[in-house]
Scaffold this active site. Structure first.
Site, PDB file in Angstrom:
ATOM      1  N   ASP A  72       0.847  -1.187   0.000  1.00  0.00           N
ATOM      2  CA  ASP A  72       0.000   0.000   0.000  1.00  0.00           C
ATOM      3  C   ASP A  72       0.884   1.239   0.000  1.00  0.00           C
ATOM      4  OD1 ASP A  72      -2.198   1.655   0.074  1.00  0.00           O
ATOM      5  OD2 ASP A  72      -2.814   1.117   2.107  1.00  0.00           O
ATOM      6  N   LYS A  73       0.262   2.342  -0.331  1.00  0.00           N
ATOM      7  CA  LYS A  73       0.886   3.660  -0.265  1.00  0.00           C
ATOM      8  C   LYS A  73      -0.092   4.606   0.416  1.00  0.00           C
ATOM      9  CE  LYS A  73       0.255   7.782  -2.431  1.00  0.00           C
ATOM     10  NZ  LYS A  73      -1.097   8.358  -2.690  1.00  0.00           N
ATOM     11  N   HIS A  74       0.432   5.519   1.216  1.00  0.00           N
ATOM     12  CA  HIS A  74      -0.434   6.489   1.884  1.00  0.00           C
ATOM     13  C   HIS A  74       0.143   7.882   1.690  1.00  0.00           C
ATOM     14  CE1 HIS A  74      -3.421   7.882   4.814  1.00  0.00           C
ATOM     15  NE2 HIS A  74      -2.486   8.717   5.209  1.00  0.00           N
ATOM     16  N   SER A  75      -0.727   8.831   1.363  1.00  0.00           N
ATOM     17  CA  SER A  75      -0.318  10.221   1.187  1.00  0.00           C
ATOM     18  C   SER A  75      -0.865  11.066   2.332  1.00  0.00           C
ATOM     19  CB  SER A  75      -0.840  10.765  -0.143  1.00  0.00           C
ATOM     20  OG  SER A  75      -0.651  12.177  -0.219  1.00  0.00           O
ATOM     21  N   THR A 117      -9.541  10.853  -1.704  1.00  0.00           N
ATOM     22  CA  THR A 117      -9.611   9.816  -2.746  1.00  0.00           C
ATOM     23  C   THR A 117     -11.012   9.215  -2.834  1.00  0.00           C
ATOM     24  OG1 THR A 117      -7.268   9.310  -2.469  1.00  0.00           O
ATOM     25  CG2 THR A 117      -8.630   7.622  -3.492  1.00  0.00           C
ATOM     26  N   ARG A 141      -9.922  14.570  18.185  1.00  0.00           N
ATOM     27  CA  ARG A 141      -8.815  15.461  17.821  1.00  0.00           C
ATOM     28  C   ARG A 141      -9.274  16.550  16.866  1.00  0.00           C
ATOM     29  NH1 ARG A 141      -5.159  11.742  14.869  1.00  0.00           N
ATOM     30  NH2 ARG A 141      -3.956  13.639  14.460  1.00  0.00           N
ATOM     31  N   SER A 152      -2.383   7.125  13.940  1.00  0.00           N
ATOM     32  CA  SER A 152      -3.626   7.101  13.181  1.00  0.00           C
ATOM     33  C   SER A 152      -3.423   6.452  11.820  1.00  0.00           C
ATOM     34  CB  SER A 152      -4.159   8.526  13.006  1.00  0.00           C
ATOM     35  OG  SER A 152      -5.338   8.538  12.225  1.00  0.00           O
ATOM     36  N   LYS A 202      -4.376   1.792  10.865  1.00  0.00           N
ATOM     37  CA  LYS A 202      -5.207   1.281   9.770  1.00  0.00           C
ATOM     38  C   LYS A 202      -4.393   0.421   8.814  1.00  0.00           C
ATOM     39  CE  LYS A 202      -6.702   5.492   8.693  1.00  0.00           C
ATOM     40  NZ  LYS A 202      -6.455   6.386   9.833  1.00  0.00           N
ATOM     41  N   LYS A 203      -3.159   0.814   8.563  1.00  0.00           N
ATOM     42  CA  LYS A 203      -2.319   0.060   7.622  1.00  0.00           C
ATOM     43  C   LYS A 203      -1.935  -1.298   8.207  1.00  0.00           C
ATOM     44  CE  LYS A 203      -2.549   3.381   4.724  1.00  0.00           C
ATOM     45  NZ  LYS A 203      -3.471   3.255   3.582  1.00  0.00           N
TER      46      LYS A 203
END
Length: 440
Positions: free
Chosen positions: A81-84, A121, A169, A184, A188-189
């Site tokens: 996976d990739k996260h931005s 997204t 938050r 955070s 999830k990842k």
């Protein structure tokens, strides 16, 4: 072991390092509701001001993962996976998931919605008629089996502690905490059962981290905590001092994605650079490519032979979208009734861009949210957005504005003219990829 929440809050307020048991107690109370929102807010504020050690961050992340279900994948290709961290015009995930899947990986992306000036997204995918961004875990896994990739939203079963903590938050001015952001993202990842992760940490005036030192600190924190928790992770710090690509919005960014995957028109060179670099990192992290350069070459190959576009179509179909979307995207997405060329007040070379202001202009058109419960007009946005170093004039507008009304379009044009600076000399080009943070 039983603790008093107020004592843990006091210790963190005073700068103490919390034990793994103390952190586990707080997250358990957050999850089951035995700790009040006021106490959770106080804990978040204490962390905001006092920070956390890397060991505390790892413990917090693991406890948040353990608050819900985790996905177990059958033996097979690596799960990547990739996260931005978010930006303006950042449609990279839409391209990257099918590209990396076409190279042989499984890519389960759990993404978010837009809030503030950055696009989400999921909001972009919601512009595709029928596409389901909230399948159950079985449907999520089925899509991965059929398409190799799936982009969906967070389910209530994965890291539920994160969902509640983020909501608190968001209304207590504690979002901008690197330890809490780290936990955070990674909770999830890790819950998604990944074998490898690549972070895209944006830096610049359109990013959460406006300055490079903050982006570097966040990237290093995520890489250290992820690897400490057993998830191989690297990060790229990428530039967000101008729009990424040529469109900003929802349906318009999906349209740019389809054109990119199909090889139609000229691909924006900075977007190509970012997509290639991130794909290369993912394929190297997963062991599919010997290094990121070889991985980038593999990504370019599946773009050229059409396999990436085919993977995107399989994903859309598996999640309920049209079976001919990749060929007839415009027939399955909304179009704004008004389109206006935003002509600059004077011709010149674009020297700078207030990228955040561009994102805010799209939000004002209705393409984003001021509040979490706001509805979105998926049809509005910008196309043909100018880039730094390009000449703008009556024949080359700042952008094409797609709006619900003439008044909205003119307001957006006014905002764009303020956001884009131009002059007589082109500035020195800035790299799209600023730094790499390795797994070590």
């Amino acid at each position: 072991m039983s603790y008093l929440p107020q004592e843990i809050i006091r210790r963190k307020r005073d700068g103490a390092t919390l034990s793994a048991d103390e952190i586990a107690f707080m997250i358990q109370g957050l999850t089951d509701g035995s700790i009040s929102e006021g106490q959770v807010a106080a804990f978040a504020m204490a962390v905001f001001f006092q920070g956390m050690t890397m060991d505390e961050r790892v413990a917090l992340t693991r406890c948040m993962v353990d608050s819900g279900e985790t996905i177990a994948w059958e033996d097979g290709p690596p799960v990547l996976d990739k996260h931005s961290t978010g930006g303006v015009g950042d449609k990279v995930s839409l391209m990257l998931a099918p590209i990396v899947a076409a190279c042989g990986a499984r890519v389960p992306m759990i993404s978010g919605r837009g809030l503030g000036h950055t696009g989400g997204t999921l909001d972009k995918l919601d512009s595709i008629h029928g596409y389901n961004t909230a399948p159950d875990i079985a449907g999520f896994q089925r899509c991965i089996a059929e398409a190799g990739c799936a982009i969906i939203g967070q389910t209530g079963d994965l890291a539920p502690a994160d969902k509640r903590l983020y909501g608190i938050r968001d209304v207590t001015a504690t979002v901008e905490s690197i330890p809490l952001i780290t936990a955070s993202i990674l909770s999830k990842k890790l819950a998604a059962g990944l074998d490898g992760l690549v972070m895209d940490v944006k830096a610049g005036n359109g990013a959460f981290a406006a300055e490079l030192p903050m982006a570097r600190e966040l990237a290093e924190s995520i890489v250290a905590v992820a690897n400490g928790a057993g998830l191989k992770t690297t990060a790229l710090i990428t530039d967000m001092n101008q729009v990424l690509g040529r469109s900003v919005g929802n349906a318009v960014e999906v349209a740019e994605t389809v054109a990119f995957l199909r090889g139609e028109g000229d691909r924006d060179p900075r977007l190509v650079e970012v997509v290639r670099a991130l794909a290369g990192e993912m394929l190297a992290v997963g062991g599919i490519a010997k290094d990121s350069e070889a991985g980038g070459d593999m990504a370019c190959a599946v773009l050229a032979n059409g396999r990436a576009a085919e993977a995107f179509q399989r994903m859309v179909t598996s999640l309920g979208g049209p079976s001919d979307f990749i060929e007839r995207a415009e027939a399955h997405q909304p179009a704004a009734p008004v389109s206006v060329a935003c002509i600059p007040e004077a011709s010149g070379i674009v020297t700078a861009m207030d990228t955040r202001a561009v994102g805010v202009a799209v939000v004002a058109l209705g393409g984003g949210r001021r509040r979490a419960d706001d509805a979105i007009d998926h049809s509005v946005g910008l196309t043909g957005v100018c880039a730094i170093g390009e000449t703008v004039d009556a024949d080359r507008p700042l952008a094409i504005v797609h709006a619900a009304s003439d008044a909205d379009a003119q307001a957006a044009c006014q905002a764009l003219r303020k956001a884009v600076s131009s002059g007589g000399d082109a500035p020195a080009p800035s790299p799209a990829i600023i730094e790499r943070v390795p797994a070590s």
